[in-house]
Motif scaffolding. Structure first.
Motif, short mmCIF file in Angstrom:
data_model
loop_
_atom_site.label_atom_id
_atom_site.label_comp_id
_atom_site.label_asym_id
_atom_site.label_seq_id
_atom_site.Cartn_x
_atom_site.Cartn_y
_atom_site.Cartn_z
N THR A 97 3.93 9.34 15.77
CA THR A 97 4.07 10.41 16.73
C THR A 97 2.69 10.90 17.17
O THR A 97 1.67 10.52 16.58
N VAL A 98 2.65 11.73 18.18
CA VAL A 98 1.38 12.28 18.64
C VAL A 98 0.77 13.21 17.58
O VAL A 98 -0.42 13.55 17.67
N ASN A 99 1.56 13.61 16.59
CA ASN A 99 1.05 14.43 15.50
C ASN A 99 0.54 13.58 14.33
O ASN A 99 0.14 14.12 13.30
N GLY A 100 0.60 12.25 14.50
CA GLY A 100 0.09 11.38 13.45
C GLY A 100 1.12 10.99 12.41
O GLY A 100 0.78 10.31 11.43
N GLU A 101 2.38 11.38 12.59
CA GLU A 101 3.43 11.05 11.62
C GLU A 101 3.86 9.59 11.81
O GLU A 101 4.21 9.17 12.91
N MET A 102 3.84 8.81 10.72
CA MET A 102 4.19 7.41 10.80
C MET A 102 5.68 7.23 11.09
O MET A 102 6.53 7.86 10.47
N ILE A 103 6.00 6.35 12.04
CA ILE A 103 7.39 6.05 12.37
C ILE A 103 7.80 4.70 11.81
O ILE A 103 8.80 4.57 11.10
N CYS A 157 -8.54 6.75 16.01
CA CYS A 157 -7.81 6.86 17.27
C CYS A 157 -7.79 8.33 17.68
O CYS A 157 -7.44 9.20 16.87
N ASN A 158 -8.19 8.62 18.91
CA ASN A 158 -8.21 9.99 19.41
C ASN A 158 -7.12 10.20 20.44
O ASN A 158 -6.79 9.30 21.22
N GLN A 194 -8.34 5.96 9.71
CA GLN A 194 -7.75 4.95 8.84
C GLN A 194 -7.27 5.57 7.53
O GLN A 194 -6.24 5.18 6.98
N SER A 195 -8.01 6.56 7.03
CA SER A 195 -7.63 7.22 5.78
C SER A 195 -6.35 8.05 5.90
O SER A 195 -5.74 8.40 4.89
N ASP A 196 -5.95 8.37 7.14
CA ASP A 196 -4.72 9.15 7.35
C ASP A 196 -3.48 8.28 7.24
O ASP A 196 -2.37 8.81 7.09
N LEU A 197 -3.64 6.96 7.37
CA LEU A 197 -2.50 6.06 7.31
C LEU A 197 -2.03 5.90 5.87
O LEU A 197 -2.77 6.13 4.92
N GLN A 198 -0.78 5.47 5.72
CA GLN A 198 -0.16 5.41 4.40
C GLN A 198 -0.39 4.07 3.70
O GLN A 198 0.30 3.73 2.75
N PHE A 199 -1.37 3.31 4.15
CA PHE A 199 -1.64 2.00 3.58
C PHE A 199 -3.09 1.65 3.89
O PHE A 199 -3.75 2.32 4.68
N ASP A 200 -3.57 0.59 3.25
CA ASP A 200 -4.98 0.23 3.36
C ASP A 200 -5.25 -0.51 4.67
O ASP A 200 -4.70 -1.58 4.92
N VAL A 201 -6.07 0.08 5.52
CA VAL A 201 -6.47 -0.53 6.78
C VAL A 201 -7.99 -0.52 6.84
O VAL A 201 -8.62 0.53 6.71
#
Length: 256
Positions: free
Chosen positions: A165-171, A112-113, A128-135
Motif C-alpha cells: 500500500t502507499v503506507n508501506g504495508e505489504m500486500i 522507494c519514495n 529495504q529494512s522496512d520489508l519483511q524479508f532480506d532484500v
C-alpha cells in the motif's frame, strides 16, 4: 523506461547532455531538446491521464513536467512544475498516477519514495529494512495501480516482485526465476493486472492483488528478438526489441 508515448510525441531520455528529448511521429526533423536536469536522465514516465511527465536522474533528483500540445507548431511543450530531491543516490525507476496524485521512485540506494504530485511533498520512504524479508538489491522497476492504489516493485537479484500500500504495508510477493533481468513490466489499461516478460520472451499476466500468474499473452517472438520494453494499451500490446523492431500485437484478452 527510457521512452514514453504521448499523443503523437515520443519522449526519450539517456542523453549525455542531460536532456529529455521529444520527436513527433513521422517527423524526419531533429529531436526537440528539453533541458532541466543537471545530471544524466535515467528514466521517464507518464501519468495515466497524460497530464504530466516525470523524470529521474543520476543526481537523485526528480522533475515533474506539465504537458501541453501546441497545435500551431505541431509539437509538444513541457514545463517544469516541481524539482524533487529526497534520494541519497541516483534514480533508477519512476512512475506517476494522477488519479492518486502520486509519484513513486526507486533509487540505487535501495529506497522507494512516494511524493504528492500536485504539491511535490515527500509522503513516505520505503527502505529495504522496512520489508519483511532480506532484500539486498535496488529496485529496477516500480509502478502504481490507479485502480487498487498498490505500489509494485521489482528487485532483480532476488527475482522478487512485491506489492504494498502507499503506507508501506505489504500486500503480496512472488519469487519468479523466469523474470528477465533487470525486469520488464507494464500495467494493463485497467490497472488491475501487470504484464511481465520472461527470459524466453513470453509475456505473462499477473494479478496486482495476489501477484499470481493469470494469463499467458505472448508465447513467442521471431528468433533472435530480445524484448527490451513493453507497453500495454487498451486491447493492444507494443513490444520493443533490442534489434530496433517494434511489434504491435492485438490481444484478445479479458483484462488487457
Amino acid at each position: 523506461k527510457h521512452f514514453a508515448l504521448w499523443k503523437k510525441t515520443v519522449f526519450s531520455c539517456g542523453y549525455w547532455d542531460n536532456s529529455i528529448q521529444s520527436k513527433q511521429m513521422l517527423d524526419e526533423g531533429p529531436n526537440q531538446r528539453h533541458p532541466g536536469h543537471d545530471s544524466f536522465v535515467t528514466c521517464i514516465a507518464l501519468d495515466e491521464r497524460g497530464f504530466f511527465l516525470v523524470s529521474g536522474s543520476m543526481d537523485g533528483t526528480i522533475i515533474v513536467w506539465e504537458l501541453e500540445y501546441i497545435s500551431s507548431a505541431s509539437r509538444a511543450s513541457i514545463t517544469p512544475k516541481h524539482h524533487l530531491s529526497s534520494h541519497d543516490a541516483g534514480i533508477n525507476c519512476i512512475a506517476a498516477c494522477s488519479e492518486l496524485d502520486l509519484i513513486v521512485s526507486g533509487s540505487f540506494d535501495g529506497s522507494c519514495n512516494l511524493y504528492n504530485m500536485q504539491e511535490g511533498d515527500l509522503l513516505r520512504t520505503i527502505r529495504q529494512s522496512d520489508l519483511q524479508f532480506d532484500v539486498r538489491s535496488w529496485p529496477t522497476w516500480i509502478g502504481v495501480s490507479y485502480r487498487t492504489g498498490f505500489v509494485v516493485v521489482f528487485y532483480p537479484n532476488e527475482n522478487l516482485l512485491i506489492s504494498c500500500t502507499v503506507n508501506g504495508e505489504m500486500i503480496s510477493r512472488t519469487y519468479e526465476t523466469k523474470f528477465c533481468y533487470p525486469g520488464i513490466f507494464s500495467f494493463c489499461h485497467n490497472g488491475r493486472y501487470i504484464l511481465g516478460v520472461h527470459n524466453n520472451g513470453q509475456v505473462q499476466g499477473y494479478d496486482v492483488n495476489t501477484l499470481l500468474p493469470c494469463e499467458l499473452l505472448i508465447t513467442s517472438l521471431p528468433k533472435r528478438e530480445k524484448i527490451i520494453d513493453i507497453e500495454a494499451l487498451e486491447g493492444r500490446l507494443l513490444i520493443s526489441t533490442a534489434s530496433g523492431n517494434v511489434f504491435h500485437a492485438r490481444i484478445n484478452s479479458n483484462f488487457l
